[in-house]
Design an enzyme around this catalytic site. Structure first.
Site, mmCIF file in Angstrom:
data_model
loop_
_atom_site.group_PDB
_atom_site.id
_atom_site.type_symbol
_atom_site.label_atom_id
_atom_site.label_comp_id
_atom_site.label_asym_id
_atom_site.label_seq_id
_atom_site.Cartn_x
_atom_site.Cartn_y
_atom_site.Cartn_z
ATOM 1 N N CYS A 1 35.662 35.169 38.267
ATOM 2 C CA CYS A 1 36.253 33.976 38.878
ATOM 3 C C CYS A 1 35.316 32.764 38.856
ATOM 4 C CB CYS A 1 36.599 34.243 40.332
ATOM 5 S SG CYS A 1 37.658 35.644 40.580
ATOM 6 N N ARG B 1 33.433 32.532 31.691
ATOM 7 C CA ARG B 1 33.135 33.610 32.643
ATOM 8 C C ARG B 1 34.218 34.695 32.629
ATOM 9 N NH1 ARG B 1 29.546 31.787 36.890
ATOM 10 N NH2 ARG B 1 30.566 33.118 38.396
ATOM 11 N N TRP C 1 39.909 36.054 38.191
ATOM 12 C CA TRP C 1 39.842 37.315 37.448
ATOM 13 C C TRP C 1 40.320 38.366 38.438
ATOM 14 C CZ3 TRP C 1 37.349 42.100 37.294
ATOM 15 C CH2 TRP C 1 37.226 42.705 36.043
ATOM 16 N N ASN D 1 35.610 33.397 45.466
ATOM 17 C CA ASN D 1 35.115 34.409 44.522
ATOM 18 C C ASN D 1 34.557 35.553 45.341
ATOM 19 O OD1 ASN D 1 35.625 32.589 42.537
ATOM 20 N ND2 ASN D 1 33.505 32.279 41.926
ATOM 21 N N GLY D 2 34.714 36.765 44.844
ATOM 22 C CA GLY D 2 34.165 37.912 45.570
ATOM 23 C C GLY D 2 35.286 38.765 46.128
ATOM 24 N N GLU E 1 23.308 48.388 20.828
ATOM 25 C CA GLU E 1 23.680 46.986 20.998
ATOM 26 C C GLU E 1 24.642 46.533 19.889
ATOM 27 O OE1 GLU E 1 23.720 44.945 23.265
ATOM 28 O OE2 GLU E 1 23.829 42.979 22.345
ATOM 29 N N LYS F 1 28.377 45.081 20.585
ATOM 30 C CA LYS F 1 28.848 43.768 20.104
ATOM 31 C C LYS F 1 30.206 43.920 19.430
ATOM 32 C CE LYS F 1 27.059 41.558 21.855
ATOM 33 N NZ LYS F 1 26.141 41.920 22.826
ATOM 34 N N GLU G 1 33.055 44.839 21.928
ATOM 35 C CA GLU G 1 33.352 43.742 22.852
ATOM 36 C C GLU G 1 34.280 42.701 22.235
ATOM 37 O OE1 GLU G 1 29.659 42.711 25.802
ATOM 38 O OE2 GLU G 1 29.262 42.454 23.687
ATOM 39 N N HIS H 1 24.759 66.687 16.251
ATOM 40 C CA HIS H 1 25.251 67.362 17.460
ATOM 41 C C HIS H 1 26.634 66.865 17.878
ATOM 42 C CE1 HIS H 1 21.429 69.341 17.860
ATOM 43 N NE2 HIS H 1 20.795 68.183 17.832
ATOM 44 N N LYS I 1 31.880 37.176 31.662
ATOM 45 C CA LYS I 1 30.484 36.874 31.320
ATOM 46 C C LYS I 1 29.569 37.243 32.475
ATOM 47 C CE LYS I 1 27.244 34.969 28.813
ATOM 48 N NZ LYS I 1 26.784 35.813 27.700
HETATM 49 C C1 G6P Z 1 28.898 41.505 31.297
HETATM 50 C C2 G6P Z 1 28.714 40.636 30.066
HETATM 51 C C3 G6P Z 1 27.643 41.229 29.170
HETATM 52 C C4 G6P Z 1 26.353 41.417 29.938
HETATM 53 C C5 G6P Z 1 26.562 42.216 31.228
HETATM 54 C C6 G6P Z 1 25.340 42.143 32.128
HETATM 55 O O1 G6P Z 1 29.435 42.723 30.946
HETATM 56 O O2 G6P Z 1 29.924 40.529 29.356
HETATM 57 O O3 G6P Z 1 27.412 40.391 28.066
HETATM 58 O O4 G6P Z 1 25.408 42.049 29.143
HETATM 59 O O5 G6P Z 1 27.655 41.692 31.973
HETATM 60 O O6 G6P Z 1 25.199 40.820 32.540
HETATM 61 P P1 G6P Z 1 23.852 40.137 32.958
HETATM 62 O O7 G6P Z 1 24.240 38.715 33.253
HETATM 63 O O8 G6P Z 1 23.370 40.867 34.170
HETATM 64 O O9 G6P Z 1 22.893 40.242 31.834
#
Ligand code: G6P
Length: 612
Positions: A2, A27, A73, A99-100, A485, A489, A492, A508, A607
């Site tokens: 949010c 976000r 959100w 928010n929250g 990673e 990517k 996502e 395995h 985000k």
């Molecule tokens: C969300 C974002 C990711 C990020 C993760 C941790 O899932 O989409 O890109 O790695 O949060 O966020 P931070 O801000 O703590 O690195």
């Protein structure tokens, strides 16, 4: 997650609020709304994008020099117009964005229903706004006092902003657990969940602390007091970001812009912290904690998502270079696991946003056990930066694309600097080797530049594999976190199922998946246990799998057997995570674009994950 934007002053609020919401789109959200005050409060809400809200209000009377706006959100109740914020109190005199999560909302709601309140939405927010109204009327107190009393009854996390037609010159804001920034203009105020909507109007900001309530009246100095009624003196800080960093700068997507910013962002992460000529490495922010680091029993790294992958690289770095024992923990597991933490442990919390709820909770837990907490954050003044004892900012600049790219490589850069400094203090590697590593690190931005310039091939590979359903990413040693990673990517932003594994673990389980339809990405630099990785590649080829390999320039063994190879420059092993992750970012990007995905705002993702 949010997003909050609010304005009070002498300008028209609507364009400021809409633009602010657009800046916060990254976000993640599913509905949007706005309340404007012009005599009485007008509220407009829509499901979907901010552009839909903008279209919806285009012919409406949206005059007003005060307003609040929100991107939601969904947590309580599905994403629809009714559940979207702002929410009105029953009398329609108070409008609130939040928010929250209010955890005890059900009990509070029951009480309010018994007193005749009727609720339109399924949200906890509507409960809060009515609670405030109920207190204001029944206890006959001013609105800010009603807010204070209400917040004392609330369990959970919140950042709120309140607009009321009874106080047309004032906004009231408060936070606990969710971020809120106040921008101080000439004679006006801007509020937002993070600084991105504020940068273009003012650089003077105050980050509201937990359990603080701010009363912002146009043309007057603002006041802050706590929920326990203590007056506070606001601490005004200067924003470092500039507007250009928030624009796409000619790129189609923020993600690509951010991928290409990496030579600069890595340089900025190292700026003033390293000198390969004098052999100097220093991180000013943690200098007072060097002794603690030296005598630490162990280092525990806590993080989520991509930051957790950076943490995993940190484990290899600290163990390999500085010979310290390291544990890397998902913050969400760590916080509920009753972990063994002592006063002799150092916890390093890694977070791009500095707002991730699980990471914050992990910090609080470790703090309560007496550990020293160091932060590696990108967002200056963020909650995690403030909750830690000390830390080093990554200085990557604002990252807007939801999939983290430049923040990851900046985190790894800072971890590398930390590990090198600790190695220097401990004398855990010979001086000549240390100088060699430092030199290599200093040259890293040029090599990153080289990787970025030489990889037209990622687009070709993307075209070939864009329609597959699964991808496997494999690597060993420093390349294992890169495999994780790389897979993250891809899933996502392209929604292709992808898994990262240590290459040797393939036998395995994952090997059962391999057939002629399965692309397998190997991170196979000519370093460490290269020959063993070559054997793993052969095992994949023997089962007709497709191999895409990241190799060191001049490689022959892998090049002969792989379907595609992407070369990266020769380097020391400890820098592989940075150099090898860049082509994988580009590969994921091109596949996502070819599949027509929303690269910067992938479905369901946020985000900044400010709820559990
Ligand atoms: C969300 C974002 C990711 C990020 C993760 C941790 O899932 O989409 O890109 O790695 O949060 O966020 P931070 O801000 O703590 O690195």
């Amino acid at each position: 997650m949010c997003g909050i934007v609010a304005y009070i002053g002498y300008k028209q609020a609507r364009p400021i609020l809409i633009k602010g919401l657009q800046r916060l789109e990254y976000r993640g959200y599913d509905s949007a709304g706005i309340s404007l005050l012009n005599g009485k409060i007008q509220t407009f809400k829509t499901k979907g994008k901010v552009s839909e809200l903008e279209d919806f209000i285009v012919d409406k009377d949206t005059n007003g020099q005060a307003g609040i706006a929100h991107t939601r959100w969904a947590t309580h109740g599905e994403p629809n117009k009714i559940n979207a914020h702002p929410h009105f109190s029953q009398s329609k005199s108070i409008s609130l964005i939040h928010n929250g999560i209010i955890e005890n909302y059900a009990v509070l709601k029951e009480e309010l229903v018994s007193r005749g309140y009727v609720f339109e939405s399924d949200t906890d927010t509507e409960v809060l706004v009515n609670l405030i109204e109920d207190i204001r009327i029944n206890e006959n107190v001013l609105l800010d006092e009603a807010v204070r009393i209400a917040l004392c009854q609330v369990v959970g996390a919140y950042a709120i902003v309140i607009l009321s037609d009874e106080h047309p010159n004032t906004l009231i804001a408060a936070r606990k657990g969710s971020p809120l920034v106040i921008g101080i203009g000439e004679d006006d105020y801007y509020l937002a969940s993070d600084a991105t909507p504020i940068v273009e109007y003012t650089k003077n900001v105050v980050y509201l602390e937990d359990e603080e309530i701010a009363v912002l009246t146009r043309g007057e100095k603002f006041k802050i007091r706590t929920t326990t009624n203590q007056e506070k003196t606001p601490y005004v800080q200067q924003l470092e970001w500039n507007l250009g960093e928030l624009e796409k700068g000619g790129y189609d997507h923020f993600m690509m812009k951010e991928i290409y910013e990496q030579p600069r962002s890595i340089r900025d992460s190292m700026r003033g912290r390293i000198n390969a000529l004098t052999g100097n490495v220093s991180l000013g922010g943690i200098i007072d904690y060097e002794q603690k680091l030296l005598t630490a029993n162990k280092i525990i790294i806590v993080a989520c998502g991509t930051s957790w992958h950076a943490g995993l690289v940190g484990e290899y770095l600290f163990e390999d270079i500085a010979r310290v024992s390291v544990e890397v923990e998902y913050a969400s597991e760590f916080r509920y696991r009753n972990p063994i933490i002592t006063e002799d442990d150092i916890v390093i919390a890694i977070s791009q946003s500095g707002e991730t709820a699980d990471t914050l909770a992990a910090i609080e837990l470790a703090k309560s056990k007496g550990a020293t907490i160091l932060g590696i954050c990108n967002v200056v003044g963020s909650s995690i930066a403030r909750a830690t004892h000390a830390g080093s900012y990554t200085h990557a600049g604002p990252e807007i694309g939801v999939a983290s790219t430049k923040a990851f490589t900046a985190q790894v850069t800072v971890l590398t600097l930390m590990a090198l400094r600790l190695a220097q203090l401990k004398g855990s590697i010979p001086k000549t080797k240390f100088m060699q590593l430092l030199h290599e690190l200093e040259n890293l931005p040029e090599k990153v530049e080289q990787v970025l310039q030489s990889n037209g091939l990622t687009e070709t590979i993307a075209k070939r594999y864009k329609d597959v359903n699964n991808f496997l990413y494999l690597g060993r040693g420093y390349s294992f976190p890169v495999a994780l990673e790389g897979a993250l990517k891809l899933k996502e932003i392209s929604y292709i199922h992808a898994e990262g594994y240590p290459a040797a673990e393939m036998k395995h389980g994952p090997i059962a998946l391999i057939d002629e339809n399965m692309p397998v990405v190997f991170i196979a630099p000519k370093l460490g246990i290269y020959e063993k990785v070559v054997s793993n590649i052969q095992e994949v080829k023997a089962r007709k799998g497709n191999v895409i390999a990241i190799v060191t320039e001049g490689d022959t063994a892998v090049t002969e057997i792989a379907d595609y190879v992407i070369e990266i420059p020769k380097t020391e092993e400890f820098l592989i995570p940075i150099l090898a992750s860049i082509p994988l970012q580009k590969l994921a990007y091109h596949i996502a674009v070819l599949r027509g995905c929303n690269v910067d705002m992938p479905r369901n993702l946020a985000k900044s994950v400010t709820v559990e």
